[in-house]
Design a protein around this motif. Structure first.
Motif, mmCIF file in Angstrom:
data_model
loop_
_atom_site.group_PDB
_atom_site.id
_atom_site.type_symbol
_atom_site.label_atom_id
_atom_site.label_comp_id
_atom_site.label_asym_id
_atom_site.label_seq_id
_atom_site.Cartn_x
_atom_site.Cartn_y
_atom_site.Cartn_z
ATOM 1 N N VAL A 183 0.822 -1.181 -0.042
ATOM 2 C CA VAL A 183 0.213 -0.151 -0.023
ATOM 3 C C VAL A 183 0.976 1.279 -0.013
ATOM 4 C CG1 VAL A 183 -1.661 1.162 1.299
ATOM 5 C CG2 VAL A 183 -1.933 -1.183 1.256
ATOM 6 N N LYS A 184 1.864 1.341 0.953
ATOM 7 C CA LYS A 184 2.771 2.566 1.016
ATOM 8 C C LYS A 184 3.943 2.800 0.220
ATOM 9 C CE LYS A 184 0.383 4.029 4.703
ATOM 10 N NZ LYS A 184 -0.380 5.281 4.815
ATOM 11 N N VAL A 185 4.182 1.680 -0.636
ATOM 12 C CA VAL A 185 5.390 1.635 -1.472
ATOM 13 C C VAL A 185 5.344 0.887 -2.524
ATOM 14 C CG1 VAL A 185 6.703 0.324 0.065
ATOM 15 C CG2 VAL A 185 7.876 1.771 -1.404
ATOM 16 N N ASP A 186 5.804 1.348 -3.674
ATOM 17 C CA ASP A 186 6.032 0.319 -5.007
ATOM 18 C C ASP A 186 7.044 -0.803 -4.850
ATOM 19 O OD1 ASP A 186 8.284 1.178 -6.013
ATOM 20 O OD2 ASP A 186 7.200 2.939 -6.836
ATOM 21 N N GLY A 187 6.873 -1.709 -5.644
ATOM 22 C CA GLY A 187 7.962 -2.734 -5.679
ATOM 23 C C GLY A 187 9.186 -2.551 -6.122
ATOM 24 N N SER A 212 12.582 2.586 -4.474
ATOM 25 C CA SER A 212 11.608 3.266 -3.710
ATOM 26 C C SER A 212 11.574 2.481 -2.160
ATOM 27 C CB SER A 212 10.382 2.990 -4.339
ATOM 28 O OG SER A 212 10.390 3.653 -5.584
ATOM 29 N N LEU A 213 11.734 1.420 -2.151
ATOM 30 C CA LEU A 213 11.735 0.549 -0.991
ATOM 31 C C LEU A 213 12.742 0.921 0.173
ATOM 32 C CD1 LEU A 213 10.256 -1.657 0.965
ATOM 33 C CD2 LEU A 213 11.532 -3.372 -0.274
ATOM 34 N N GLN A 214 14.005 1.237 -0.319
ATOM 35 C CA GLN A 214 14.870 1.672 0.512
ATOM 36 C C GLN A 214 14.772 2.846 1.019
ATOM 37 O OE1 GLN A 214 18.563 -0.142 -2.826
ATOM 38 N NE2 GLN A 214 19.144 1.099 -0.917
ATOM 39 N N ARG A 215 14.155 3.825 0.132
ATOM 40 C CA ARG A 215 13.988 5.223 0.653
ATOM 41 C C ARG A 215 12.800 5.134 1.844
ATOM 42 N NH1 ARG A 215 14.201 6.730 -4.788
ATOM 43 N NH2 ARG A 215 11.958 6.472 -5.103
ATOM 44 N N PHE A 216 11.925 4.325 1.516
ATOM 45 C CA PHE A 216 10.714 4.182 2.483
ATOM 46 C C PHE A 216 11.220 3.673 3.920
ATOM 47 C CE2 PHE A 216 7.177 1.840 4.408
ATOM 48 C CZ PHE A 216 6.353 2.710 4.641
ATOM 49 N N ILE A 217 12.260 2.584 3.739
ATOM 50 C CA ILE A 217 12.793 2.024 5.088
ATOM 51 C C ILE A 217 13.592 3.279 5.563
ATOM 52 C CG2 ILE A 217 14.613 0.327 5.994
ATOM 53 C CD1 ILE A 217 13.448 -1.425 3.526
ATOM 54 N N SER A 218 14.117 4.016 4.994
ATOM 55 C CA SER A 218 15.129 5.047 5.606
ATOM 56 C C SER A 218 14.217 6.105 6.198
ATOM 57 C CB SER A 218 16.145 5.631 4.311
ATOM 58 O OG SER A 218 16.991 4.731 3.867
ATOM 59 N N GLU A 219 13.340 6.569 5.549
ATOM 60 C CA GLU A 219 12.468 7.672 5.791
ATOM 61 C C GLU A 219 11.219 7.407 6.882
ATOM 62 O OE1 GLU A 219 13.799 10.659 5.420
ATOM 63 O OE2 GLU A 219 15.325 9.942 4.171
ATOM 64 N N GLY A 220 10.906 6.151 6.571
ATOM 65 C CA GLY A 220 9.739 5.658 7.377
ATOM 66 C C GLY A 220 8.439 6.435 6.857
ATOM 67 N N ALA A 243 20.274 -4.470 1.926
ATOM 68 C CA ALA A 243 20.102 -5.867 1.971
ATOM 69 C C ALA A 243 18.427 -6.273 2.524
ATOM 70 C CB ALA A 243 21.151 -6.296 3.152
ATOM 71 N N LEU A 244 18.158 -5.415 3.527
ATOM 72 C CA LEU A 244 16.841 -5.668 3.946
ATOM 73 C C LEU A 244 15.645 -5.545 2.693
ATOM 74 C CD1 LEU A 244 14.818 -6.053 6.498
ATOM 75 C CD2 LEU A 244 14.989 -3.739 6.876
ATOM 76 N N ALA A 245 15.815 -4.447 2.002
ATOM 77 C CA ALA A 245 15.128 -4.343 0.848
ATOM 78 C C ALA A 245 15.224 -5.547 -0.186
ATOM 79 C CB ALA A 245 15.513 -2.877 -0.045
ATOM 80 N N GLU A 246 16.602 -5.907 -0.222
ATOM 81 C CA GLU A 246 16.611 -7.122 -1.184
ATOM 82 C C GLU A 246 15.965 -8.254 -0.833
ATOM 83 O OE1 GLU A 246 18.185 -9.011 -4.566
ATOM 84 O OE2 GLU A 246 18.938 -6.962 -3.782
ATOM 85 N N TYR A 247 15.948 -8.305 0.665
ATOM 86 C CA TYR A 247 15.109 -9.791 1.217
ATOM 87 C C TYR A 247 13.802 -9.470 1.095
ATOM 88 C CZ TYR A 247 13.003 -12.666 4.957
ATOM 89 O OH TYR A 247 12.329 -13.710 5.737
ATOM 90 N N LEU A 248 12.980 -8.314 1.413
ATOM 91 C CA LEU A 248 11.692 -8.156 1.288
ATOM 92 C C LEU A 248 11.216 -8.279 -0.164
ATOM 93 C CD1 LEU A 248 11.365 -5.084 3.538
ATOM 94 C CD2 LEU A 248 10.576 -7.404 3.997
ATOM 95 N N LEU A 249 12.138 -8.109 -1.146
ATOM 96 C CA LEU A 249 11.523 -8.251 -2.507
ATOM 97 C C LEU A 249 11.757 -9.763 -3.171
ATOM 98 C CD1 LEU A 249 13.223 -5.110 -4.017
ATOM 99 C CD2 LEU A 249 11.086 -5.449 -3.669
ATOM 100 N N LEU A 250 12.087 -10.772 -2.046
ATOM 101 C CA LEU A 250 11.925 -12.039 -2.502
ATOM 102 C C LEU A 250 10.586 -12.459 -2.342
ATOM 103 C CD1 LEU A 250 15.070 -13.684 -0.519
ATOM 104 C CD2 LEU A 250 15.076 -13.395 -2.958
ATOM 105 N N SER A 251 10.410 -13.549 -3.494
ATOM 106 C CA SER A 251 8.753 -13.916 -3.224
ATOM 107 C C SER A 251 8.531 -14.704 -2.035
ATOM 108 C CB SER A 251 8.619 -14.657 -4.537
ATOM 109 O OG SER A 251 9.438 -15.898 -4.680
ATOM 110 N N GLU A 252 9.797 -15.462 -1.609
ATOM 111 C CA GLU A 252 9.430 -16.260 -0.423
ATOM 112 C C GLU A 252 10.568 -16.098 0.662
ATOM 113 O OE1 GLU A 252 7.151 -18.184 0.463
ATOM 114 O OE2 GLU A 252 5.993 -18.112 -1.625
ATOM 115 N N PRO A 253 10.278 -15.962 1.972
ATOM 116 C CA PRO A 253 11.569 -15.776 2.787
ATOM 117 C C PRO A 253 12.491 -16.938 2.639
ATOM 118 C CG PRO A 253 9.265 -15.756 4.008
ATOM 119 C CD PRO A 253 8.972 -16.139 2.607
#
Length: 461
Positions: free
Chosen positions: A53-57, A61-69, A89-99
């Motif tokens: 909802v809050k950020v695209d894939g 974009s995900l790195q900016r969202f994690i940084s700024e909250g 690294a956190l963004a890379e992990y979140l973009l994986l289809s499965e943990p």
């Protein structure tokens, strides 16, 4: 050309797996508390499936969202906690289809808990994993027969942990109830198990006989505020036969003196006689009563956004009703709050019995009234420090020993270290309880474990 392309692909895959592995550890340490161990959601939204909802894939974009909250939605900014490599690294992990599944080595099969070797306890004490099948373990209540009832947070379950009585055979874990709203707090009174959810208190009667039979739920009180921020509640039965329960501040810091928040209440077992016991409390997640004096002690978490080293969490002593402990006017019992002091001075309020340290997240506490531990530990206080989440250098992640004399704190020392090893989180202590044999239990919502601490003269040799 095909060989170069293949090598490039393998290099990228290997780099991605390295980032994902590091990201998996970072996720578990920083995000799982709100978003679930497998990204299934909890206090925060599920992150397994996109679109979000809050950020695209996109990774940037995900790195900016994690940084700024996203302060309006309760998502903290991580740029002052994690560096850019960690955020990537956190963004890379979140973009994986499965943990990413953790590898199982021969070493972990032979010794499932090698990390315990690095735990540090006083001479004569040993620590073991009592159960690792209690997902998101929070508050505990122990019956006289040794059944351990355990609350949880996002998973919404109440567990019963029953000792097998046989060496080498782990305790049996039974789900007593599920589908509850953050049932972190629970207590035993008159044969019933009382549970505090986000907005209500419920009861299960004759619990030792019914815990395996989907016991009937009875609502005791259901008109608590609906705020999510500090809305989770503990509950403890006091020596006066009343139930004690907090309503935390719905904020980092705000003035709710004339609202229901920032107070500890007590009530009769049927929910009647609901009254204020103490005021000026930001967020208490632990109550205990001295075995001899029957007087109350409780922890209180200090506010954020005043830097790494202030204010301190507090241990408070509340022997009578009507005391005020300073929030939001006095931070940590030491300094006027920069935003809300309103010309009030710290000297106006009850000072803390002990300053436990900044951002240690002091939660559950318990007095030792058993006889297994040496005499110097009898009637002394143990505190679970859950550990900091947004401090530059982590702090807490331990069990503290508070030594008292005549209701005064003589010392605050480390009893157990090892939940944080080389800046890697192994566990996050939440609550402390004692089994009938006098051994100590520590719940850990990070690892889904309950640890057991025992003392033996033989261990000293």
């Amino acid at each position: 050309m095909k060989i170069i392309t293949l090598l490039t692909t393998l290099l990228l895959l290997n780099t991605s797996s390295v980032f994902a592995g590091e990201g998996s550890d970072l996720y578990k340490q920083s995000c799982a508390q709100c978003h679930g161990a497998n990204r299934e959601g909890g206090l925060g939204p599920a992150l397994v499936k996109r679109p979000w909802v809050k950020v695209d894939g996109r990774k940037d974009s995900l790195q900016r969202f994690i940084s700024e909250g996203s302060p309006n939605s309760g998502m903290p900014a991580w740029k002052n906690v994690l560096n850019q490599k960690q955020i990537a690294a956190l963004a890379e992990y979140l973009l994986l289809s499965e943990p990413v599944a953790q590898a199982v080595t021969k070493e972990t099969r032979a010794d499932p808990y090698p990390e315990l070797k690095k735990f540090r306890l006083p001479v004569g004490f040993s620590i073991s994993v009592y159960s690792d099948q209690v997902e998101n373990a929070r508050g505990m209540a122990v019956t006289a027969s040794g059944i351990v009832f355990v609350g949880s947070r996002k998973v919404g379950k109440i567990y019963a942990v029953i000792n097998s009585g046989k060496d080498g055979v782990p305790p049996k874990v039974v789900t007593v109830a599920k589908g509850l709203d953050s049932p972190i707090g629970l207590t035993l009174l008159n044969g019933s198990l009382y549970v505090a959810e986000m907005t209500r208190v419920i009861r299960f009667d004759d619990i030792e006989k019914t815990y395996e039979k989907s016991p009937q739920l009875h609502v005791v009180k259901d008109d608590f505020p609906k705020d999510k921020w500090h809305g989770e509640k503990i509950i403890k039965a006091g020596p006066d036969g009343k139930l004690y329960i907090p309503i935390g501040a719905p904020c980092n810091v705000c003035d709710k003196e004339d609202a229901p928040h920032s107070k500890i209440y007590r009530m009769n077992p049927d929910g009647s006689g609901f009254e204020i016991y103490a005021r000026g409390i930001r967020n208490s997640v632990g109550f205990a009563w001295h075995p001899a004096s029957k007087e109350m002690w409780f922890t209180d978490n200090g506010r954020d956004e005043m830097g790494d080293n202030m204010p301190s969490d507090k241990l408070n002593y509340a022997p009578k009703a009507g005391m005020h402990f300073g929030f939001p006017y006095c931070a940590g019992g030491a300094v006027e709050d920069p935003e809300f002091h309103k010309n009030r001075r710290c000297e106006e309020f009850t000072e803390p019995a002990a300053k436990l340290g900044p951002h240690v997240a002091s939660l559950g506490l318990a007095f030792n009234d058993g006889t297994q531990f040496p005499a110097q530990y009898r009637n002394q206080l143990f505190i679970a420090e859950h550990g900091s989440w947004n401090r530059t250098q982590k702090i807490g992640y331990r069990v503290a020993l508070i030594t008292l004399y005549n209701n005064k704190v003589v010392s605050d020392t480390v009893f157990i270290e090892g939940f944080l090893q080389d800046e890697k989180v192994i566990g996050r202590p939440v609550d402390i309880a004692f089994l009938p044999d006098g051994s100590m239990l520590i719940s850990d919502d990070f690892g889904g474990r309950i640890y057991r601490v025992s003392y033996s003269e033989n261990t000293k040799k």
